[in-house]
Design a protein around this motif. Structure first.
Motif, short mmCIF file in Angstrom:
data_model
loop_
_atom_site.label_atom_id
_atom_site.label_comp_id
_atom_site.label_asym_id
_atom_site.label_seq_id
_atom_site.Cartn_x
_atom_site.Cartn_y
_atom_site.Cartn_z
N THR A 165 0.85 -1.18 0.00
CA THR A 165 0.00 0.00 0.00
C THR A 165 0.89 1.23 0.00
OG1 THR A 165 -1.65 -1.21 1.30
CG2 THR A 165 -1.89 1.19 1.19
N VAL A 166 0.55 2.18 -0.85
CA VAL A 166 1.30 3.43 -0.91
C VAL A 166 0.35 4.55 -0.49
CG1 VAL A 166 2.62 5.02 -2.36
CG2 VAL A 166 2.71 2.56 -2.81
N TYR A 167 0.64 5.16 0.64
CA TYR A 167 -0.14 6.29 1.13
C TYR A 167 0.47 7.56 0.56
CZ TYR A 167 -2.26 3.01 4.37
OH TYR A 167 -2.95 1.96 4.91
N THR A 168 -0.36 8.37 -0.07
CA THR A 168 0.13 9.54 -0.80
C THR A 168 -0.66 10.79 -0.44
OG1 THR A 168 -1.38 9.19 -2.66
CG2 THR A 168 0.76 8.10 -2.78
N LYS A 169 -0.20 11.90 -1.00
CA LYS A 169 -0.91 13.18 -1.00
C LYS A 169 -0.82 13.76 -2.40
CE LYS A 169 -0.71 15.20 3.56
NZ LYS A 169 -0.19 16.35 4.31
N ASN A 170 -1.68 14.70 -2.70
CA ASN A 170 -1.64 15.37 -4.00
C ASN A 170 -0.34 16.15 -4.16
OD1 ASN A 170 -4.25 14.43 -4.38
ND2 ASN A 170 -5.19 16.34 -3.77
N LEU A 171 0.10 16.31 -5.38
CA LEU A 171 1.27 17.13 -5.72
C LEU A 171 2.52 16.75 -4.93
CD1 LEU A 171 -0.55 20.59 -5.89
CD2 LEU A 171 -0.07 19.01 -7.77
N CYS A 172 2.77 15.46 -4.83
CA CYS A 172 3.93 14.95 -4.08
C CYS A 172 4.86 14.25 -5.07
CB CYS A 172 3.44 13.98 -3.00
SG CYS A 172 4.74 13.00 -2.26
N SER A 173 6.01 14.86 -5.33
CA SER A 173 6.93 14.29 -6.32
C SER A 173 7.52 12.96 -5.86
CB SER A 173 8.04 15.28 -6.65
OG SER A 173 8.78 15.60 -5.51
N PHE A 174 7.77 12.81 -4.56
CA PHE A 174 8.30 11.55 -4.07
C PHE A 174 7.25 10.44 -4.17
CE2 PHE A 174 11.46 14.28 -1.92
CZ PHE A 174 12.61 13.64 -2.37
N CYS A 175 5.97 10.80 -4.00
CA CYS A 175 4.88 9.83 -4.15
C CYS A 175 4.84 9.34 -5.59
CB CYS A 175 3.54 10.46 -3.78
SG CYS A 175 3.42 11.02 -2.07
N SER A 176 4.91 10.26 -6.53
CA SER A 176 4.91 9.90 -7.95
C SER A 176 6.12 9.03 -8.29
CB SER A 176 4.93 11.16 -8.82
OG SER A 176 3.75 11.91 -8.60
N ALA A 177 7.26 9.38 -7.75
CA ALA A 177 8.48 8.62 -8.03
C ALA A 177 8.38 7.20 -7.47
CB ALA A 177 9.70 9.34 -7.45
N ALA A 178 7.83 7.06 -6.28
CA ALA A 178 7.68 5.74 -5.67
C ALA A 178 6.73 4.87 -6.49
CB ALA A 178 7.17 5.87 -4.23
N LYS A 179 5.61 5.45 -6.93
CA LYS A 179 4.65 4.69 -7.74
C LYS A 179 5.29 4.28 -9.06
CE LYS A 179 1.47 7.86 -7.40
NZ LYS A 179 0.19 8.58 -7.60
N GLN A 180 6.04 5.18 -9.68
CA GLN A 180 6.71 4.86 -10.95
C GLN A 180 7.73 3.73 -10.77
OE1 GLN A 180 4.63 6.03 -13.42
NE2 GLN A 180 6.57 6.08 -14.49
N LEU A 181 8.47 3.79 -9.67
CA LEU A 181 9.47 2.75 -9.40
C LEU A 181 8.79 1.40 -9.22
CD1 LEU A 181 12.36 1.84 -8.86
CD2 LEU A 181 12.05 2.57 -6.48
N LEU A 182 7.72 1.37 -8.45
CA LEU A 182 6.99 0.11 -8.23
C LEU A 182 6.45 -0.43 -9.56
CD1 LEU A 182 5.16 1.06 -4.93
CD2 LEU A 182 6.86 -0.77 -5.20
N LYS A 183 5.87 0.45 -10.37
CA LYS A 183 5.35 0.04 -11.68
C LYS A 183 6.47 -0.49 -12.57
CE LYS A 183 1.54 3.31 -11.86
NZ LYS A 183 1.08 4.58 -12.46
#
Length: 81
Positions: free
Chosen positions: A1-19
């Motif tokens: 599970t990835v807990y995120t917030k809007n406009l979070c570059s580290f969140c986007s990077a983590a999701k991209q890495l997992l994908k």
């Protein structure tokens, strides 16, 4: 599970890495949900996003995820859950 917030570059990077490594995940956006944010932060001991969990185990944020992937610890953790 990835807990995120809007406009979070580290969140986007983590999701991209997992994908990019073909890991599936559930995203939970905590934007505006103070109670959920406090609960997740209490479980992980961290105050930043993203918060990445495998089952009930906190991996940490983006930097911890990249380190765990590089060492093989992330794959081991996923295999156990």
């Amino acid at each position: 599970t990835v807990y995120t917030k809007n406009l979070c570059s580290f969140c986007s990077a983590a999701k991209q890495l997992l994908k990019s490594k073909n890991y599936s995940y559930k995203e939970v956006n905590m934007e505006g949900n103070q109670a959920l944010m406090m609960d997740v932060m209490q479980k992980s001991g961290q105050r930043t996003v993203p918060q990445i969990f495998v089952g009930d185990v906190s991996v940490g944020g983006y930097r911890e995820l990249t380190a765990a992937m590089a060492s093989g610890d992330f794959a081991d953790l996923v295999a156990k859950n």
